[in-house]
Design a protein around this motif. Structure first.
Motif, PDB file in Angstrom:
ATOM      1  N   GLU A 226      64.961  20.994  45.040  1.00 26.12           N
ATOM      2  CA  GLU A 226      63.767  22.091  44.498  1.00 26.12           C
ATOM      3  C   GLU A 226      63.806  21.844  42.823  1.00 26.12           C
ATOM      4  OE1 GLU A 226      63.503  26.644  45.837  1.00 26.12           O
ATOM      5  OE2 GLU A 226      65.875  24.980  46.397  1.00 26.12           O
ATOM      6  N   GLY A 227      65.368  20.825  42.556  1.00 29.43           N
ATOM      7  CA  GLY A 227      65.655  21.133  40.596  1.00 29.43           C
ATOM      8  C   GLY A 227      64.932  19.919  40.315  1.00 29.43           C
ATOM      9  N   LEU A 228      64.602  18.659  41.940  1.00 33.68           N
ATOM     10  CA  LEU A 228      63.638  17.711  41.194  1.00 33.68           C
ATOM     11  C   LEU A 228      62.764  18.003  41.196  1.00 33.68           C
ATOM     12  CD1 LEU A 228      65.666  14.422  43.390  1.00 33.68           C
ATOM     13  CD2 LEU A 228      65.662  15.142  40.737  1.00 33.68           C
ATOM     14  N   ASN A 229      62.069  19.021  42.067  1.00 35.63           N
ATOM     15  CA  ASN A 229      60.596  18.989  41.458  1.00 35.63           C
ATOM     16  C   ASN A 229      60.007  19.999  40.093  1.00 35.63           C
ATOM     17  OD1 ASN A 229      57.833  19.926  43.139  1.00 35.63           O
ATOM     18  ND2 ASN A 229      58.699  22.578  42.372  1.00 35.63           N
ATOM     19  N   TYR A 230      61.587  20.497  40.017  1.00 35.21           N
ATOM     20  CA  TYR A 230      61.611  20.596  38.683  1.00 35.21           C
ATOM     21  C   TYR A 230      60.843  20.072  37.249  1.00 35.21           C
ATOM     22  CZ  TYR A 230      62.757  22.124  33.630  1.00 35.21           C
ATOM     23  OH  TYR A 230      62.480  22.206  32.428  1.00 35.21           O
ATOM     24  N   LEU A 231      61.726  19.282  37.618  1.00 38.78           N
ATOM     25  CA  LEU A 231      62.024  17.801  36.440  1.00 38.78           C
ATOM     26  C   LEU A 231      60.182  16.958  36.602  1.00 38.78           C
ATOM     27  CD1 LEU A 231      65.334  16.261  36.927  1.00 38.78           C
ATOM     28  CD2 LEU A 231      63.856  16.917  35.103  1.00 38.78           C
ATOM     29  N   GLN A 232      59.660  17.073  38.260  1.00 39.01           N
ATOM     30  CA  GLN A 232      58.826  16.431  38.419  1.00 39.01           C
ATOM     31  C   GLN A 232      57.518  17.096  38.064  1.00 39.01           C
ATOM     32  OE1 GLN A 232      57.848  15.747  42.171  1.00 39.01           O
ATOM     33  NE2 GLN A 232      55.727  14.601  41.960  1.00 39.01           N
ATOM     34  N   THR A 233      57.222  18.915  37.588  1.00 41.46           N
ATOM     35  CA  THR A 233      56.700  19.142  37.595  1.00 41.46           C
ATOM     36  C   THR A 233      56.557  20.225  36.165  1.00 41.46           C
ATOM     37  OG1 THR A 233      57.851  21.916  38.448  1.00 41.46           O
ATOM     38  CG2 THR A 233      55.899  19.744  39.342  1.00 41.46           C
ATOM     39  N   PHE A 234      57.677  19.657  35.813  1.00 43.35           N
ATOM     40  CA  PHE A 234      58.370  20.514  34.250  1.00 43.35           C
ATOM     41  C   PHE A 234      57.633  21.880  33.837  1.00 43.35           C
ATOM     42  CE2 PHE A 234      59.826  17.208  31.257  1.00 43.35           C
ATOM     43  CZ  PHE A 234      59.830  15.963  32.916  1.00 43.35           C
TER      44      PHE A 234
ATOM     45  N   SER B  65      70.903   8.968  36.282  1.00 39.70           N
ATOM     46  CA  SER B  65      71.023  10.466  36.326  1.00 39.70           C
ATOM     47  C   SER B  65      70.879  10.916  37.744  1.00 39.70           C
ATOM     48  CB  SER B  65      71.130  10.958  34.558  1.00 39.70           C
ATOM     49  OG  SER B  65      69.729  11.519  34.535  1.00 39.70           O
ATOM     50  N   ILE B  66      69.219  11.253  37.866  1.00 37.44           N
ATOM     51  CA  ILE B  66      68.777  11.376  38.712  1.00 37.44           C
ATOM     52  C   ILE B  66      69.657  11.285  40.532  1.00 37.44           C
ATOM     53  CG2 ILE B  66      66.316  11.871  39.857  1.00 37.44           C
ATOM     54  CD1 ILE B  66      65.112  11.904  37.160  1.00 37.44           C
ATOM     55  N   ALA B  67      69.147   9.186  40.213  1.00 35.44           N
ATOM     56  CA  ALA B  67      69.768   9.251  41.625  1.00 35.44           C
ATOM     57  C   ALA B  67      71.525   9.485  41.162  1.00 35.44           C
ATOM     58  CB  ALA B  67      70.082   7.306  40.957  1.00 35.44           C
ATOM     59  N   GLN B  68      72.043  10.063  40.967  1.00 35.91           N
ATOM     60  CA  GLN B  68      73.624  10.672  40.892  1.00 35.91           C
ATOM     61  C   GLN B  68      73.153  11.825  41.500  1.00 35.91           C
ATOM     62  OE1 GLN B  68      75.067   9.433  37.001  1.00 35.91           O
ATOM     63  NE2 GLN B  68      76.296   7.401  37.115  1.00 35.91           N
TER      64      GLN B  68
ATOM     65  N   THR C 215      57.829  11.708  37.601  1.00 40.31           N
ATOM     66  CA  THR C 215      57.179  11.059  38.941  1.00 40.31           C
ATOM     67  C   THR C 215      57.776   9.452  38.801  1.00 40.31           C
ATOM     68  OG1 THR C 215      55.619  12.029  37.290  1.00 40.31           O
ATOM     69  CG2 THR C 215      54.460  11.120  38.922  1.00 40.31           C
ATOM     70  N   PHE C 216      57.670   8.883  38.656  1.00 45.31           N
ATOM     71  CA  PHE C 216      57.589   7.244  38.768  1.00 45.31           C
ATOM     72  C   PHE C 216      59.258   7.401  39.915  1.00 45.31           C
ATOM     73  CE2 PHE C 216      60.160   2.912  38.343  1.00 45.31           C
ATOM     74  CZ  PHE C 216      59.094   2.746  39.022  1.00 45.31           C
ATOM     75  N   TYR C 217      59.895   8.353  39.661  1.00 47.30           N
ATOM     76  CA  TYR C 217      61.293   8.050  40.867  1.00 47.30           C
ATOM     77  C   TYR C 217      61.205   8.779  41.165  1.00 47.30           C
ATOM     78  CZ  TYR C 217      66.104   9.570  42.111  1.00 47.30           C
ATOM     79  OH  TYR C 217      67.263   9.374  42.868  1.00 47.30           O
ATOM     80  N   HIS C 218      59.969   9.491  41.557  1.00 47.68           N
ATOM     81  CA  HIS C 218      60.158  10.307  43.034  1.00 47.68           C
ATOM     82  C   HIS C 218      59.326   9.350  43.578  1.00 47.68           C
ATOM     83  CE1 HIS C 218      58.586  13.009  45.495  1.00 47.68           C
ATOM     84  NE2 HIS C 218      57.574  12.680  45.326  1.00 47.68           N
ATOM     85  N   PHE C 219      58.873   8.185  43.973  1.00 53.95           N
ATOM     86  CA  PHE C 219      58.375   7.749  44.377  1.00 53.95           C
ATOM     87  C   PHE C 219      59.335   6.762  44.686  1.00 53.95           C
ATOM     88  CE2 PHE C 219      54.217   9.367  42.701  1.00 53.95           C
ATOM     89  CZ  PHE C 219      54.002  10.033  44.064  1.00 53.95           C
TER      90      PHE C 219
END
Length: 591
Positions: free
Chosen positions: A5-13, A228-231, A267-271
């Motif tokens: 969910e946290g990463l979803n925030y980052l992805q959608t801003f 930082s996202i990967a961590q 968005t690139f990180y997500h894939f």
């Protein structure tokens, strides 16, 4: 909120769904600015000195992120509880057409973020609806001033330029009067670019804000951002990949395309996290597909004539002058010239002068790339992004290889080993004698000996499972081959060495070395006759004509020869914007 969910925030801003810890952790390249803004808000709340800040940055540059972190910090600061009230407006506050609309949005912002404390304001707004129209402004202002009485009001607002445009000069004057007559307001605002309402001296908010321009992330900050996202996700496998030359090469390639844009990197990180073992173009095209609606929304803001111009610039894939644009858009040069001025001002298009001519191209290559992917599944884009990934991977390996030998020669072997561990897998120098003899034999035109040593070297590399060193040695041997040997030897060695390379399964590594070898050839253009350049281009086209991955390297070679050796006017304008940037970085800046 969980990791996903946290990463979803980052992805959608989406500023509503957030996790403070994640936002702080990924605040790369912006922490010092947020720390400063926090201090300014605290000073505004505790003294009579009220600060007004305007953050300028393009779409996706992290403005929402940093303002959200600022809100998280000051809204949870217990020492400010009785001194500060916060109106945190949405990223896109549509429909604000008057001073009254803006005041009502501020009241609704209180309700949105703290409904349990400020629900009574909903009743006040309902009462306001029944007030005679001529009196509504005055009553709304009184509701606001009563609500913030005895405190400082922090207004956090994005895209403030759109709001000022909506409320027009009259609304701006009323807002400025309100702020001057009641010195309790502090604005922390953002916008994509400077706008007339703060630039022109006759405007109410001229010299009101202290302006900060966001700098794009550096390459190192981009690496830290993705790490930082990967961590956060505890992806140790991905962290290792991001430290590998292949991973660093991919990040460098994507950085060149995205310009360090936060939104696009996320968005690139997500894939990337799902498909990092596949080709770079695979993850990149998936990223672009996800971004198509984002860029379509900006096309929708333009008039039909402007959309037609942007579509043409997407299709043509190179800078164009007014005459070319007018012909292809079935319009007059005068009409197109006016439209181009507008599109440059809106930062959709960049203008570049070449002599008496002006050439226009899209400011954001990704807008064109999204169009290409949508129209034809991104054929040229896939080739270029893989080319760029190979180029940077090769460059990263070369950098580490050079540092390794520097440390070894400086009696600092441990540091060298940590930079280039794959070299240590081999029993240096014995195992690499074969590679050294390959290059030496090519230089002395002993092609048979070179091919025999290449056979042995590839066999040893396979036994030792050494990969990155292979790329380095392929590049070195190609440099010597293309610059120093006879035309006959170039043809013979390339054809027969490719058979050996295929035999041992190192074709991918050969093609990773070839782009840098071509660039090295262009860097040394002053020492090479034009007829050798033309032969090299001819033989490479002949040998690799069936290989799509060679389309981009050979394009660079062709345009490079035309620009450097033949001195063709405007040859570089046959490149796309991102191709021209690559040529400048890897060739022109090194000459």
């Amino acid at each position: 909120m969980g990791i996903d969910e946290g990463l979803n925030y980052l992805q959608t801003f989406n500023p509503i769904e957030s996790k403070a810890e994640l936002l702080e952790k990924t605040l790369i390249g912006r922490k010092d600015l947020v720390d400063l803004l926090e201090k300014l808000v605290i000073e505004s709340a505790t003294t009579g000195n009220k600060h007004q800040r305007l953050i300028i940055g393009p779409r996706g540059s992290g403005k929402t992120h940093l303002l959200r972190v600022l809100y998280n910090r000051v809204s949870t600061n217990s020492e400010l509880k009785d001194q500060l009230k916060i109106a945190y407006l949405c990223e896109d506050e549509y429909g604000i057409a008057s001073f009254l609309d803006f005041i009502v949005r501020i009241l609704r912002a209180f309700i949105k973020w703290e409904p349990e404390h400020y629900g009574y304001l909903e009743d006040e707004i309902d009462k306001l609806k029944k007030v005679p129209t001529d009196d509504q402004e005055k009553v709304a202002v009184n509701i606001l001033l009563k609500h913030i009485e005895g405190t400082t009001l922090l207004i956090i607002v994005e895209n403030i330029g759109n709001i000022f445009t909506g409320i027009k000069d009259e609304g701006q004057r009323k807002l400025r009067d309100l702020v001057q007559q009641n010195p309790v307001f502090t604005f922390m605002a953002s916008n994509q670019a400077l706008f007339a309402e703060v630039q022109y001296e006759d405007k109410p908010f001229h010299n009101f804000f202290k302006i900060t321009h966001l700098k794009k992330l550096t390459l190192e900050e981009t690496v830290l951002f993705l790490k930082s996202i990967a961590q956060w996700e505890k992806r140790t496998d991905l962290l290792e990949f991001l430290d590998d030359p292949e991973g660093r090469g991919r990040i460098s390639a994507v950085y060149d395309i995205t310009g360090g844009n936060h939104r696009l990197l996320v968005t690139f990180y997500h894939f990337l996290k799902i498909d990092y073992k596949n080709r770079l173009s695979y993850s990149f095209i998936k990223t672009i597909n996800d971004l198509i609606p984002y860029y379509q929304s900006f096309m929708n803001l333009l008039a039909a004539q402007q959309q037609k111009i942007i579509q043409y610039l997407c299709q043509v894939r190179k800078p164009s002058n007014v005459k070319e644009i007018a012909e292809n858009c079935f319009s007059t040069p005068n009409t197109i010239s006016k439209q181009m001025s507008t599109l440059v001002r809106l930062k959709y298009v960049d203008a570049s002068s070449a002599g008496k001519e002006t050439f226009y191209e899209l400011s954001e290559p990704l807008l064109r790339i999204c169009f290409e992917v949508k129209e034809n599944r991104g054929g040229p884009v896939k080739l270029f992004i893989d080319f760029l990934g190979h180029l940077y991977s090769s460059w990263e390996i070369k950098q580490r290889y050079s540092k390794y030998h520097l440390y070894r020669e400086s009696n600092r072997p441990e540091e060298g080993n940590s930079l280039y561990p794959e070299v240590i897998k081999s029993d240096l120098p014995n195992d690499y004698t074969f590679f050294n003899i390959v290059t030496t034999s090519i230089r002395s035109s002993n092609i048979n000996e070179a091919l025999q040593q290449l056979d042995k070297a590839l066999q040893v590399a396979g036994e030792k499972n050494i990969k990155n060193e292979i790329i380095q040695n392929f590049e070195e041997s190609l440099n010597v081959l293309l610059i120093h040997t006879s035309k006959e030897n170039i043809s013979t060695y390339l054809r027969e060495s490719l058979s050996l390379i295929e035999k041992y399964g190192y074709v991918e590594y050969f093609y990773k070395a070839l782009p840098q070898a071509i660039f090295n050839l262009l860097i040394d253009y002053g020492k090479i006759e034009i007829n050798r350049f033309e032969f090299v281009e001819s033989i490479l086209n002949e040998i690799f004509k069936e290989n799509p991955s060679m389309i981009v390297p050979l394009k660079f070679l062709n345009i490079g020869i035309r620009h450097l050796k033949k001195k063709e006017k405007n040859a570089l304008f046959q490149f796309t914007k991102e191709e021209r940037q690559t040529f400048k970085k890897f060739v022109l800046d090194k000459i």
